[in-house]
Design a protein around this motif. Structure first.
Motif, PDB file in Angstrom:
ATOM      1  N   ILE A  55      20.305   6.365  41.246  1.00 19.92           N
ATOM      2  CA  ILE A  55      19.515   6.885  40.119  1.00 19.92           C
ATOM      3  C   ILE A  55      18.060   6.434  40.250  1.00 19.92           C
ATOM      4  O   ILE A  55      17.125   7.214  40.023  1.00 19.92           O
ATOM      5  N   ASN A  56      17.842   5.181  40.622  1.00 18.52           N
ATOM      6  CA  ASN A  56      16.497   4.591  40.657  1.00 18.52           C
ATOM      7  C   ASN A  56      15.781   4.756  41.995  1.00 18.52           C
ATOM      8  O   ASN A  56      14.647   4.283  42.153  1.00 18.52           O
ATOM      9  N   LEU A  57      16.423   5.418  42.950  1.00 19.93           N
ATOM     10  CA  LEU A  57      15.829   5.559  44.286  1.00 19.93           C
ATOM     11  C   LEU A  57      14.575   6.443  44.237  1.00 19.93           C
ATOM     12  O   LEU A  57      14.604   7.570  43.756  1.00 19.93           O
ATOM     13  N   LYS A  58      13.465   5.906  44.748  1.00 15.13           N
ATOM     14  CA  LYS A  58      12.199   6.637  44.778  1.00 15.13           C
ATOM     15  C   LYS A  58      11.851   7.016  46.217  1.00 15.13           C
ATOM     16  O   LYS A  58      12.270   6.360  47.170  1.00 15.13           O
ATOM     17  N   TRP A  59      11.045   8.065  46.340  1.00 17.94           N
ATOM     18  CA  TRP A  59      10.629   8.466  47.686  1.00 17.94           C
ATOM     19  C   TRP A  59       9.807   7.358  48.349  1.00 17.94           C
ATOM     20  O   TRP A  59       9.827   7.220  49.578  1.00 17.94           O
ATOM     21  N   SER A  60       9.127   6.564  47.549  1.00 17.29           N
ATOM     22  CA  SER A  60       8.354   5.455  48.109  1.00 17.29           C
ATOM     23  C   SER A  60       9.263   4.364  48.686  1.00 17.29           C
ATOM     24  O   SER A  60       8.804   3.497  49.433  1.00 17.29           O
ATOM     25  N   ASP A  61      10.565   4.406  48.310  1.00 18.71           N
ATOM     26  CA  ASP A  61      11.541   3.440  48.839  1.00 18.71           C
ATOM     27  C   ASP A  61      12.187   3.925  50.129  1.00 18.71           C
ATOM     28  O   ASP A  61      12.951   3.194  50.744  1.00 18.71           O
ATOM     29  N   VAL A  62      11.883   5.165  50.514  1.00 18.81           N
ATOM     30  CA  VAL A  62      12.515   5.774  51.688  1.00 18.81           C
ATOM     31  C   VAL A  62      11.564   5.707  52.874  1.00 18.81           C
ATOM     32  O   VAL A  62      10.494   6.307  52.861  1.00 18.81           O
TER      33      VAL A  62
END
Length: 303
Positions: free
Chosen positions: A156-163
């Motif tokens: 749910i909290n996964l951001k593109w900045s985390d990828v």
């Protein structure tokens, strides 16, 4: 101290400690039942709670049909509450410590190859026919969960900045609220890259979160629950629940069955204690026996 005020104080303390909203609600419901039971039986003060009260409450829950797992969860909540009362100096010792957990018949269901293909096939068909965002999102959710074993809250909290598509890693905030690194395969990176391009075309701009609603906003606990409830209805699997946690169990199961060491599985699952990992590995002992019977080197020797 009056039980009802002690209960309120405990809940406020959990909020102060930044406990998740889901756990707060679990405390209110599961522990709240015990508080109501005590008051109904004229146990008004926290100092008057005994191990006998805890046992009688859990026995009443058993009679209402609660299984061993539910009983143990309720006991865990009661112990946490009474431990807090000890910390605050309201009582000298925790009476729930004397109450033993029930033995559970532990069985964790995982998806078969056929079930995984059925779910992916369902979304592939929707992608071809409708080309809707929800079809692409559902497909990508399954691939991400299967490829990483991350938790519901983490997806749910996964951001593109985390990828990090270049270094094949994801960054998530795990159970302990620490930023943790999750490895990706090239196959998952390829799928995420294609999904990213689709999202940019569909929404005209890439949002902050990887998985979003129709307005390009982050999903909620309720919205992701509805996604998997809908998939459960479509698939109608009789032996396994369609949920993010089942995908996580499947991820762990496949690693165990591949022969990966318990230490490596612990790192991949991000378990703080290897004892948790070992419980999972032990559960699939029957599967390991089947694999041994099928692939043991002695099978091909004429002895």
């Amino acid at each position: 101290m009056l039980l009802k005020f002690a209960f309120q104080d405990f809940i406020e303390d959990r909020k102060f400690r930044n406990t998740t909203s889901v756990n707060i609600q679990n405390h209110k419901v599961l522990l709240g039942g015990f508080i109501d039971y005590c008051i109904l039986n004229e146990v008004i003060n926290v100092e008057d709670v005994s191990s006998g009260h805890v046992k009688s409450f859990l026995m009443s829950c058993q009679e209402k049909g609660n299984g061993a797992s539910t009983i143990n969860t309720k006991l865990q909540k009661i112990r946490a509450f009474l431990n807090y009362m000890v910390e605050e100096g309201m009582i000298k010792e925790n009476p729930a410590k004397k109450v033993k957990r029930l033995k559970e018949d532990v069985k964790i269901n995982v998806f078969t190859d056929e079930q995984i293909q059925q779910m992916l096939g369902y979304y592939r068909g929707l992608k071809r026919r409708e080309k809707s965002y929800f079809a692409y999102r559902g497909y990508m959710m399954i691939v991400t969960l299967l490829g990483t074993g991350i938790r519901r809250k983490e997806i749910i909290n996964l951001k593109w900045s985390d990828v990090d598509l270049t270094n094949l890693t994801l960054f998530v905030f795990g159970k302990n609220r620490r930023r943790e690194t999750v490895l990706m395969t090239e196959k998952l990176v390829k799928e995420l890259s294609a999904y990213s391009l689709f999202c940019q075309r569909h929404f005209k701009t890439l949002g902050e979160y990887v998985f979003v609603d129709s307005k390009n906003n982050s999903m909620t606990d309720n919205s992701i629950m509805l996604v998997f409830q809908n998939l459960q209805k479509k698939m109608n699997f009789s032996d396994v629940r369609v949920s993010p946690h089942t995908f996580r169990h499947t991820f762990c199961h496949r690693m165990a069955m591949s022969g990966m060491s318990a230490f490596a599985i612990q790192k991949m699952m991000r378990h703080e204690n290897i004892a948790v990992t070992m419980r999972y590995v032990a559960m699939w002992g029957n599967d390991l026996k089947e694999q041994n019977d099928k692939f043991n080197p002695l099978n091909t020797l004429d002895i």
